[in-house]
Motif scaffolding. Structure first.
Motif, PDB file in Angstrom:
ATOM      1  N   ARG A   7      36.730  57.026  45.538  1.00  0.00           N
ATOM      2  CA  ARG A   7      36.603  55.772  46.277  1.00  0.00           C
ATOM      3  C   ARG A   7      37.966  55.271  46.724  1.00  0.00           C
ATOM      4  N   ALA A  32      39.149  54.335  50.473  1.00  0.00           N
ATOM      5  CA  ALA A  32      39.822  53.090  50.830  1.00  0.00           C
ATOM      6  C   ALA A  32      41.130  53.393  51.559  1.00  0.00           C
ATOM      7  N   ALA A  54      41.246  43.585  49.676  1.00  0.00           N
ATOM      8  CA  ALA A  54      42.403  44.392  50.084  1.00  0.00           C
ATOM      9  C   ALA A  54      42.225  44.892  51.514  1.00  0.00           C
ATOM     10  N   LEU A  55      40.998  45.266  51.848  1.00  0.00           N
ATOM     11  CA  LEU A  55      40.762  45.856  53.162  1.00  0.00           C
ATOM     12  C   LEU A  55      40.611  44.811  54.258  1.00  0.00           C
ATOM     13  N   ASP A  64      37.468  55.630  26.145  1.00  0.00           N
ATOM     14  CA  ASP A  64      36.186  54.969  26.040  1.00  0.00           C
ATOM     15  C   ASP A  64      35.136  55.779  26.798  1.00  0.00           C
ATOM     16  N   GLN A  90      48.178  48.182  48.932  1.00  0.00           N
ATOM     17  CA  GLN A  90      47.062  47.265  49.242  1.00  0.00           C
ATOM     18  C   GLN A  90      45.832  47.524  48.399  1.00  0.00           C
ATOM     19  N   LEU A  91      45.834  48.623  47.692  1.00  0.00           N
ATOM     20  CA  LEU A  91      44.654  48.970  46.896  1.00  0.00           C
ATOM     21  C   LEU A  91      44.517  48.059  45.681  1.00  0.00           C
ATOM     22  N   PRO A  92      43.320  47.839  45.214  1.00  0.00           N
ATOM     23  CA  PRO A  92      43.143  47.129  43.952  1.00  0.00           C
ATOM     24  C   PRO A  92      43.822  47.915  42.814  1.00  0.00           C
ATOM     25  N   PRO A  93      44.161  47.250  41.711  1.00  0.00           N
ATOM     26  CA  PRO A  93      44.980  47.887  40.660  1.00  0.00           C
ATOM     27  C   PRO A  93      44.432  49.221  40.149  1.00  0.00           C
ATOM     28  N   LYS A 113      41.468  54.094  30.197  1.00  0.00           N
ATOM     29  CA  LYS A 113      40.346  53.897  29.283  1.00  0.00           C
ATOM     30  C   LYS A 113      39.022  54.128  30.010  1.00  0.00           C
ATOM     31  N   TYR A 145      42.484  51.410  41.542  1.00  0.00           N
ATOM     32  CA  TYR A 145      42.587  52.469  42.544  1.00  0.00           C
ATOM     33  C   TYR A 145      44.041  52.908  42.703  1.00  0.00           C
ATOM     34  N   GLN A 180      37.661  43.130  44.713  1.00  0.00           N
ATOM     35  CA  GLN A 180      39.097  43.411  44.851  1.00  0.00           C
ATOM     36  C   GLN A 180      39.349  44.310  46.058  1.00  0.00           C
ATOM     37  N   LEU A 181      38.542  45.359  46.163  1.00  0.00           N
ATOM     38  CA  LEU A 181      38.751  46.331  47.229  1.00  0.00           C
ATOM     39  C   LEU A 181      38.451  45.707  48.592  1.00  0.00           C
TER      40      LEU A 181
END
Lengths: 209, 1056
Positions: free
Chosen positions: A189, A193, B31-32, B2, A150-153, A177, A155, B27-28
């Motif tokens: 973070r 989450a 998701a939550l 970077d 469920q986490l954003p990519p 990167k 994370y 995004q987070l």
């Protein structure tokens, strides 16, 4: 902490959920915040932990947590942001220090991926009431896998690479990167989450509901 | 990779960075959001939003559909898969909360199960978790402690019902909008009664080694799994961590590393002292926190109520119990706090009762320990014996306090009079003799307490017998190296220093410091105090480098060990500023140092603490030294008001402050006010501290200097001779005070023209200063005086090395980073006036004088005068005259010293320019002003008359001068004692005038009597006496009697 004033009307709007106001506030306060935080990054970590990393992670947290912020007296908004930044910085620096001392002290030795999941679960503060560690491992893995999905990519990637698969931070850094400092802030973070996601009863056990 | 290390971003890049953050957050967030339960999950309630997530479940804000009331619902994590243990805990929390009725503990209204989810319904508290509350509010230490004290109350209420929370942490404490705390989450709570009656069930829940609770807030007994040791003191420990975190935003241990490391830290590592994290946490707050965090529950507060009580005691400036309640500490606190006698008496009774309670706790604890664990039997026995012994001592002290110390306050004794702390101490002093025939150590403890209390009141001589007896008893009973004996010695050193008995204090401080280092260690808090005292003794004895080194070392150690804000550190800081910085005349830096100290004192000790008041006085004094008179005035007045209110008008610290205010008046040229104030300090000092106390002597010396400025040289001479004699006798040669006395005396002798004597004094003063500090700015006064004395005797070449040194020191002072108008002016003056004359550099002198002039304020006439001298020496007499006139305009009429010097220079300049009328007008104007300003017959009017007459005589205007000069003589004969030199001097001038009028017969008796009077006065060998002799010689020459003229010429000094 030196008081950095912010326009009261923007702060009120931002606190009420106006993201444009919040963005505008960040833009206005950015130089002063940078001045305030610049010297907080320890000299020895400046090559792997830039001020931009810190600012970006701080703003991300602030976008997420603005609902919890209540405007008070002059300067409270900047103090709130600086507090978030300092927490992020501490997380990153502690991780970098731990990494330097022994590499993987803060994560579980990945003898097998189940152990990695269990270790991560415990690291996140999870306690299991089941007497069997085998069962716990299984439960933890399932719960975690669902939560990680469920986490954003970004994370998801940092948790998978660093915590589960056990890659060194340099590899994660290169893949994403981002500087190692940013990786650790991102990971902190991501862990927060995960804690949230794991704490939800409807999702902890998939067959509930 | 970077690596974005460049932190100077363009606006565009900044926006991109913020946008990236926003996207990531989005995004987070998305998701939550998906994890939120359906709003109608629980029947009868509508879930509004999630409030909190913990280890055991999630709390939602909800609305009760029927009543519309806002509630909080806790849903236990695990749903239908909840194990029997979790269910048991859930039921326990419902049970416990149902029975806990307290306004600061959330009330439970309902509980149940829905869709397999266990939940219970509680009050909804609109507020923030404690940690968030702390981040959002900038609370001071006192505000934080007040809030914390409120938190302790519901915890104590739970304890009184046998309930231990076991999971206290900030997220379980909600602070509502009115600032009231509400305790949540009794999910892990343990009810004592159940624990006893249902041990088996308890064991099923807490499998040994399995941890419940949140690690950072957990106690050692929790993390070690020693469940039998978990009691209400476990909550006290967590409260300690919470207080630590509230004040510092940190934990008492390093929490990074593996879980094992963290647990090991909690079990084994001593907490990081909070004052090292936050510098303004003082020793008492630190003591309270560390007592909560003791590893052994027995060493903690025994209840949340006891903890709250100590916090409240701290907040109301009462002695906390966490510190060993020595009588000295208790009484010191009492004296600090109690201004009203009845309040004092009442608190003293409280103290007596407090001792009783404290000892009964000790006693009772020993009993409990004895039964608790067999292997602790010996320890308990020891503790019991110790408690019994202490209890007996305390009982004896209590009896003394009640029967003797307080006797003076009893109505039948007081008979309605206003009993003061001093009265009570006096009564105790009279009664302690022989009160403890078999308890010498008790007597010593009480005497120490009384002695210290007297010291706090500034009654040093009353303290002396008590502190001396205490030291003697302890040395005899405990031996020289016992810590109590050493403490007694340290108190005695402090007292001797305050009494000005430096020789004995010096010897004793050396011995005490050495023993303390051996017995207590180099960095023990009391060793550092002894080192501080030793540094002071070094300074008094003239060992300035040693004093500076030891002060710096002690300051560094106190900073490191106690933190920057500790009162001891602040004391070291102000002492360093006073001795090192002020000693080197680094006034601006000293001001900054005192300001920092003042700020910290206000924060740490409060506005009215004597140390705060002292720091304010020092800031004002540095402002005064930098001629920032307006700022100094304001600060002095505030500090004086505080001194009078807190310490009283006769306290030595108040006297020192008044002395400094008198220096301000001197700087402001309000000479009479300065004289009055110095006189007041001197008189009160004589009465309270004795005639030979340093404070009294300092005031006397300053008074002498004032008289010098007013031109009252013989009076000044008598005063400086007296102070020098006392300084030499009491403090030996080589002391800073002796050097200052010598300088003052030399100055007067210079004015009197007794150059050889002045030279001897300045030589001695310079030698003392050179031995103390080498060549430094503080030596310039002695150097300047020595050069002037040598030059006046025509020995310019001998003065040369000193003059070169003086120029070097002034140059360094003027060019240093800490320079100011005064220093630059001094350098300019030296460049223009130094002897021998070939060392002068008028051109450079003019540049420097102009620099000083631009740096100074308008009314700073010294710089104008220097600039006038520079103009004159650079061939610009008109500019010099203009500048001198402006300088004179800024010299108050009552300032004789500078006015005379400026007038003499201006008159001389005008005469050389041929402006005879202009020259005379200068004196005519001053005479007119003085007639207007002073009452008829004032000495300064006589001086003006004389100055004008001498000028008129020089200009051949004898007839005009004669009546004025007779008026002058009349005033002086009326106002001065018959033998006063000024009468002889005026007669001599009058004789010269009549000589000029060819009235030789009239002139002769005037000249002879004038000379004889001068010869008989303390003015012998003065320049005036020489001039009187020269006038007689001139009379006989003019009168045609060369033989007599020769007789008188041969009497002149330097004539073979």
């Amino acid at each position: 902490m030196k008081s950095i004033p912010a326009p009261a009307d923007l702060v009120q709007k931002a606190a009420a959920g106006d993201q444009a106001a919040l963005t505008s506030l960040f833009e206005q306060l950015d130089p002063a915040l940078r001045d305030s935080l610049r010297n907080d990054i320890p000299q020895r970590w400046r090559s792997v932990l830039g001020l931009d990393d810190l600012m970006q992670e701080t703003y991300t947290d602030a976008f997420l947590d603005i609902v919890d912020f209540t405007p008070r007296q002059d300067g409270s908004f900047a103090r709130w942001l600086i507090t978030i930044a300092k927490h992020n910085l501490i997380n990153a620096v502690q991780s970098l220090e731990a990494e330097k001392r022994g590499g993987k002290r803060r994560r579980v030795e990945p003898e097998g991926q189940d152990d990695s999941f269990l270790g991560l679960y415990e690291l996140l503060g999870g306690t299991t009431t089941t007497p069997s560690r085998q069962a716990a491992r299984h439960e933890a893995r399932e719960a975690l896998e669902q939560a990680i999905e469920q986490l954003p990519p970004d994370y998801r990637l940092v948790v998978r690479m660093y915590d589960i698969e056990g890659h060194p931070v340099e590899d994660v850094s290169q893949t994403m990167k981002r500087s190692p400092g940013a990786v650790f802030m991102l990971r902190a973070r991501a862990h927060r989450a995960l804690r949230k996601l794991l704490g939800v009863p409807l999702k902890y056990f998939s067959d509930f509901a | 990779m970077d690596q974005r290390t460049n932190d100077s971003l363009s606006a565009r890049s900044r926006l991109e960075l913020i946008e990236a953050a926003r996207e990531s957050a989005g995004q987070l967030s998305a998701a939550l959001l998906g994890s939120r339960p359906p709003p109608d999950l629980l029947p009868g309630f509508e879930l509004v939003r999630e409030l909190h997530r913990g280890g055991q479940g999630v709390v939602y804000r909800a609305t009760h559909k029927r009543t519309g009331r806002d509630v909080a619902i806790k849903v236990v994590r695990g749903g239908p898969f909840l194990g029997p243990q979790d269910k048991a805990r859930f039921e326990r929390e419902v049970h416990i909360l149902g029975h806990l009725k307290h306004s600061n503990i959330v009330t439970i209204h309902d509980s149940g199960t829905a869709a397999g989810c266990h939940y219970f319904v509680m009050d909804y508290i609109s507020g923030k978790a404690l940690d968030l509350h702390m981040v959002c509010h900038d609370l001071s230490i006192a505000e934080t402690l007040r809030l914390f004290s409120k938190i302790c109350k519901p915890i104590n209420a739970a304890h009184l019902r046998g309930v231990i929370h076991r999971d206290l942490k900030p997220s379980n404490i909600l602070i509502d909008e009115s600032g009231e705390p509400h305790i949540l989450d009794f999910g892990l709570a343990k009810a004592d009664c159940e624990a006893i009656s249902d041990a088996a069930r308890w064991q099923a829940i807490t499998v040994t080694g399995q941890f419940f609770g949140s690690v950072p807030w957990a106690s050692p007994e929790q993390v070690s799994g020693a469940r039998d040791q978990i009691d209400l003191r476990t909550d006290v420990y967590s409260l300690g961590v919470i207080l630590y975190h509230m004040l510092t935003q940190r934990f008492p241990y390093f929490l990074a590393g593996s879980m094992r490391d963290v647990l090991s830290n909690i079990l084994e590592i001593e907490p990081i002292r909070p004052s090292t994290v936050r510098k303004d946490i003082d020793g008492e707050v630190e003591t309270i926190i560390l007592k909560c965090l003791a590893k052994e529950p027995d060493r903690r507060y025994q209840s949340a109520a006891a903890l709250a009580e100590d916090i409240n005691r701290y907040l109301t400036h009462q002695p906390i119990t966490a510190r060993a309640p020595t009588t000295v500490y208790q009484l010191k606190k009492l004296v600090e706090r109690n201004k009203l006698p009845f309040a004092f008496v009442a608190t003293l009774f409280g103290l007596v009762l407090g001792f009783g309670v404290w000892m009964s706790v000790l006693y009772g604890r020993a009993e409990v320990d004895q039964t608790r664990a067999a292997n602790a039997e010996r320890q308990a026995e020891h503790q019991r014996a110790e408690a019994v012994r202490e209890a007996e001592t305390v009982k004896a002290i209590n009896e003394f306090l009640v029967n003797d110390l307080l006797a003076a306050a009893q109505p039948e004794v007081a008979q309605g009079s206003n009993i003061t702390v001093e009265d009570v101490l006096k009564s105790a002093s009279e009664r302690i003799e022989g009160a403890f025939p078999n308890r010498p150590l008790t007597e010593a403890a009480i005497r120490s307490a009384i002695g210290q209390s007297y010291v706090s009141l500034g009654l040093y001589s009353s303290a002396e017998p008590h502190l001396r007896t205490a030291q003697t008893i302890r040395t005899r009973e405990l031996g020289k190296e016992h810590p109590d004996t050493l403490r007694s010695e340290s108190m005695l050193v402090d007292l001797l220093c305050r009494l000005g008995q430096y020789t004995e204090a010096d010897r004793l401080s050396e011995e005490t410091l050495e023993l303390m280092r051996d017995v207590l260690g180099e960095e023990h808090i009391e060793t550092l105090q002894a080192a501080h005292q030793r540094a002071r003794m070094h300074w008094h004895a003239g060992r300035v480098p040693e004093a500076e080194r030891l002060l710096e070392d002690t300051l560094e150690r106190r900073r490191r060990i106690l933190g920057d804000q500790h009162p001891d550190t602040l004391h070291s800081l102000t002492e360093w500023g006073s001795i090192t910085l002020m000693g080197r005349k680094e006034t601006a830096k000293a001001e900054q140092t005192f300001r920092e100290a003042l700020e910290s004192c206000v924060r740490v000790l409060g506005d009215n603490h004597p140390q705060t008041l002292k720091a304010a006085g020092l800031v004002a004094y540095t402002l005064c030294s930098q001629r920032k008179f307006a700022a100094a005035e304001e600060m002095f007045q505030q500090s004086l008001e505080g001194h009078r209110r807190v310490l009283g008008a006769d306290h030595p610290d108040t006297l020192v402050l008044k002395w400094r205010i008198a220096k301000l008046r001197q700087g402001q040229a309000r000479l009479q006010e300065a004289i009055d104030l110095f006189r007041e300090v001197m008189e009160v000092g004589r009465r309270v501290l004795g005639a030979e106390h340093p404070v009294t002597l300092q005031a006397l010396e300053a008074l002498g200097h004032m008289l010098l400025l007013k031109g009252a040289y013989p009076e000044a001479l008598a005063i400086h001779r007296q102070t020098l004699e006392i300084h030499r006798r009491r403090y030996g040669i080589g002391g800073g005070a002796t050097q200052h006395s010598l300088d003052c005396l030399g100055m007067v002798l210079l004015r009197l023209g007794r150059y050889a004597e002045a030279e001897a004094r300045f030589r001695e003063a310079y030698a003392i200063m050179y031995d103390r500090m080498g060549n430094c700015e503080a030596a310039v006064g002695s150097l300047r005086g020595l050069i002037r004395a040598l030059a006046a005797q025509g020995r310019q070449e001998e003065a040369r090395p000193f003059a070169e040194e003086l120029l070097r020191l002034h140059r360094e002072g003027a060019e240093g980073a800490d320079t100011d108008a005064y220093r630059v002016n001094c350098y300019a003056r030296a460049l223009l006036t130094v002897e021998p004359a070939d060392l002068r550099n008028p051109e450079h002198g003019l540049e420097v004088a102009q620099r000083a002039f631009t740096m100074s304020s308008d009314d700073y006439h010294y710089n104008r005068y220097t600039l006038a001298l520079a103009h004159e020496m650079n061939g610009e007499p008109e500019k010099a005259v203009a500048m001198l006139r402006r300088a004179l305009a800024h010299v108050p009429i009552e300032v004789s010293e500078e006015r005379n010097e400026y007038e003499t220079t201006l008159v001389g300049l005008l005469e050389r320019m041929g402006d005879v009328e202009g020259a005379e007008q200068i004196y005519r104007d001053t005479l007119a002003k003085r007639r207007e300003h002073f009452p008829e017959g004032h000495g300064d009017i006589a001086s003006s008359l004389e100055d004008l007459c001498v000028t008129l005589i020089r200009h051949g205007k004898h007839a005009e001068a004669e009546p004025l000069l007779w008026e002058c003589l009349e005033i002086r004969q009326e106002a001065l004692p018959e033998e006063h030199w000024q009468i002889g001097h005026t007669m001599s001038v009058l004789g010269a005038l009549t000589t000029g009028q060819v009235r030789f017969k009239d002139a002769e008796p005037l000249l002879i009597e004038g000379y004889t009077r001068l010869l008989d006065s303390p003015m012998a060998y003065s320049n005036q006496t020489q001039q009187a002799l020269e006038r007689i010689e001139s009379l006989y020459q003019t009168w045609g009697d060369p033989d007599r003229a020769l007789t008188y010429r041969e009497m002149l000094p330097g004539t073979d």
